[in-house]
Structure formats: C-alpha cells, structure tokens
Design a protein around this motif. Structure first.
Motif, PDB file in Angstrom:
ATOM      1  N   ALA A 123       0.888  -1.518   0.082  1.00  0.00           N
ATOM      2  CA  ALA A 123      -0.093   0.031   0.021  1.00  0.00           C
ATOM      3  C   ALA A 123       1.306   1.535  -0.215  1.00  0.00           C
ATOM      4  N   LEU A 124       1.932   1.125   0.708  1.00  0.00           N
ATOM      5  CA  LEU A 124       3.491   2.295   0.678  1.00  0.00           C
ATOM      6  C   LEU A 124       3.813   2.297  -1.249  1.00  0.00           C
ATOM      7  N   LEU A 125       3.878   1.294  -1.633  1.00  0.00           N
ATOM      8  CA  LEU A 125       4.642   1.472  -2.889  1.00  0.00           C
ATOM      9  C   LEU A 125       3.486   1.889  -3.823  1.00  0.00           C
ATOM     10  N   PRO A 127       2.906   3.559  -7.885  1.00  0.00           N
ATOM     11  CA  PRO A 127       3.190   4.868  -8.547  1.00  0.00           C
ATOM     12  C   PRO A 127       2.742   6.005  -7.959  1.00  0.00           C
ATOM     13  N   ARG A 128       3.333   6.965  -7.796  1.00  0.00           N
ATOM     14  CA  ARG A 128       3.853   8.023  -6.924  1.00  0.00           C
ATOM     15  C   ARG A 128       3.835   7.535  -5.346  1.00  0.00           C
ATOM     16  N   ALA A 129       4.431   6.455  -4.909  1.00  0.00           N
ATOM     17  CA  ALA A 129       4.513   6.678  -3.815  1.00  0.00           C
ATOM     18  C   ALA A 129       5.217   7.522  -3.659  1.00  0.00           C
ATOM     19  N   ASN A 130       4.820   7.682  -2.102  1.00  0.00           N
ATOM     20  CA  ASN A 130       5.789   8.654  -1.551  1.00  0.00           C
ATOM     21  C   ASN A 130       7.230   8.681  -0.496  1.00  0.00           C
ATOM     22  N   ILE A 131       8.303   8.591  -0.893  1.00  0.00           N
ATOM     23  CA  ILE A 131       9.187   8.378  -0.578  1.00  0.00           C
ATOM     24  C   ILE A 131       9.463   8.633   1.197  1.00  0.00           C
ATOM     25  N   LEU A 132       9.281  10.260   1.612  1.00  0.00           N
ATOM     26  CA  LEU A 132       9.270   9.871   2.535  1.00  0.00           C
ATOM     27  C   LEU A 132       8.555   9.094   3.511  1.00  0.00           C
ATOM     28  N   ARG A 133       7.629   9.211   3.249  1.00  0.00           N
ATOM     29  CA  ARG A 133       6.635   8.145   4.396  1.00  0.00           C
ATOM     30  C   ARG A 133       6.918   6.906   3.958  1.00  0.00           C
ATOM     31  N   LEU A 134       7.749   6.088   3.055  1.00  0.00           N
ATOM     32  CA  LEU A 134       8.179   4.831   3.365  1.00  0.00           C
ATOM     33  C   LEU A 134       8.919   4.751   3.736  1.00  0.00           C
ATOM     34  N   ALA A 135      10.407   5.714   3.589  1.00  0.00           N
ATOM     35  CA  ALA A 135      10.723   5.789   4.445  1.00  0.00           C
ATOM     36  C   ALA A 135      10.730   5.471   5.914  1.00  0.00           C
ATOM     37  N   LEU A 136       9.985   6.141   6.516  1.00  0.00           N
ATOM     38  CA  LEU A 136       9.539   6.633   8.300  1.00  0.00           C
ATOM     39  C   LEU A 136       7.828   5.675   9.126  1.00  0.00           C
ATOM     40  N   HIS A 137       7.251   5.768   7.719  1.00  0.00           N
ATOM     41  CA  HIS A 137       6.481   4.394   8.025  1.00  0.00           C
ATOM     42  C   HIS A 137       6.575   3.029   8.668  1.00  0.00           C
ATOM     43  N   PRO A 138       6.149   2.909   9.664  1.00  0.00           N
ATOM     44  CA  PRO A 138       6.162   1.906  10.698  1.00  0.00           C
ATOM     45  C   PRO A 138       5.924   0.373   9.629  1.00  0.00           C
TER      46      PRO A 138
END
Length: 251
Positions: A123-125, A127-138
C-alpha cells in the motif's frame, strides 16, 4: 514579499541592497503603497532566492503574467529532461537512485532501488508512492533501518527546513504525520547522532545483509519550468567497502 523576506531573516535594508533599490521603496512595496516594475520584481526574486513557483506568485501579486511555465510530466516538451534523468538513473547502477517531486512523490527509480523497498507494505508502494512516508512508516522501510532514530531525524529536519523556507500545506501535513513516527532524540548525543551527510542509512537487506548507504541530491540548476525545477534526483552511495561489494556482486 514580506513573508519571504522574514523567513530568510533579511531586513528591508539588506533586501534593498541586494536588489539595487532603497529601503523606503521596499517598505512602500510591502505596505502596498508602490507597485514595482517587472525588472525590480525579477531582482527581488533573485535576491530572495525564490523557487520558480514563488517567482510566478510574486509576478502575479505585482500584476504581471508569470514567466515560468508549469507543464505536466507527460508534456513532450519535458521529454529531454526526463530522458537525461533516466540516463543518470541507469548509469548509477548497481546503486539505488530515485527521482522525486517537491512533495517526495516518486517519479522514477532504477532497478537497484528495489533492494531498499523489499518487505514494505504494498500500500506504500506503487505509482507516485511518497518516498518520505515509505522510509519512515512502520510498515515501510523503518523496521529495517538499524539507526532509525538518528537517520529519521535527519529526514524530519530537512523537511522542516524546506517547509520553513517555502511553506506548503501538503508538506506541513506530511511533516506532522512523519514526525509522529520518529522518537525524540535522547539527551546528550555523541558524533553518532549528528545530522546530515555524516549519518548513513544502515539498512538490513534480505539479499545482501547489512548495507550502509549515504545520499546525494541533485537538481536542474538552470531549469526554467516549474515542474522540472522541483524534481530532485537522490542517489544512494555505499558508505563502506562491504556495501559496495555486496551491491556489485550481481552487476
């Protein structure tokens, strides 16, 4: 203009000297008693080091048409710039590299970036995934970043500084969301807790074991289009020989 000047901690006199005008004229402009000519607006924008989006806004506020186009990424006119970015992404192999927009949304990535996203919630990946959220989300990369508190503070501080210089409602909401994922720094703190270039990401990889990666960020220095000017290319580089050897083994 007053808000931009205040965020950059410039006095009216300092801005006037930079822009080649008088403090009185700056005061009149900020109080709505004088309308600057187009040439002075351009000098003020240069003196404030405004991004292209805000330069257009300053021109509009002064009653002039914006001069910097803002095209969709699918516009054929932007194809040469996107091809150049793709060439850099490919040339950076076997190390990860990505292109993001001003909100951290993924625009493009090379194949090596997959090593950083393995195990993340789908769900975090996409098209147009937010990289900052992907990096810090649990549910994203966070559980595999061994020095998460130190590295995440670097991300949060960079986001806060960008928001301070160039306020944006979406960035503000993203900052508040991501800050909730990051623990407050412990008191004291030695060299290992420093922010910035000296803090590599220590990432556990299923395929390669522990990776230590540092980052560099590149932009188009002479972009005239708002969309292109706001793109950032983030390239990850090995911070030690073991990481370099591990990522090269399949190259």
């Amino acid at each position: 203009m007053r808000a931009s000047r205040s965020r950059r901690h410039l006095s009216q006199l300092e801005l006037a000297v930079r822009a080649g005008t008088t403090q009185r004229h700056i005061s009149f402009i900020e109080n709505g008693r004088s309308t600057p000519g187009r040439a002075l607006v351009a000098r003020l924008a240069d003196s404030l080091a405004l991004p292209l989006r805000e330069r257009n806004g300053l021109l509009l506020a002064a009653g002039y048409a914006p001069v910097h186009p803002q095209r969709d990424l699918a516009d054929p006119a932007l194809a040469p710039a996107l091809e150049a970015l793709d060439h850099i992404l490919t040339g950076h192999m076997p190390y990860p590299a990505i292109v993001v927009d001003r909100h951290g949304d993924l625009v493009a990535a090379n194949d090596a970036f997959a090593v950083m996203t393995e195990g993340s919630d789908p769900a975090l990946l996409g098209p147009r995934a937010n990289i900052l959220r992907l990096a810090l989300h649990p549910a994203g990369m966070a559980p595999r970043i061994r020095n998460f508190p130190q590295w995440a503070r670097h991300v949060i501080e960079a986001l806060r500084e960008e928001q301070r210089r160039n306020p944006d409602d979406r960035l503000a909401a993203l900052h508040d969301e991501l800050a909730a994922y990051v623990p407050e720094p412990a008191g004291g703190g030695g060299p290992e807790s420093l922010l910035g270039f000296t803090v590599p990401m220590e990432l556990d990889s299923v395929s390669y074991g522990r990776l230590r990666l540092m980052t560099t960020v590149a932009v188009f220095a002479t972009a005239a289009d708002v969309t292109i000017a706001e793109l950032k290319l983030e390239a990850f580089l090995p911070a030690d020989r073991a990481t370099a050897d591990a990522l090269r083994q399949d190259a």
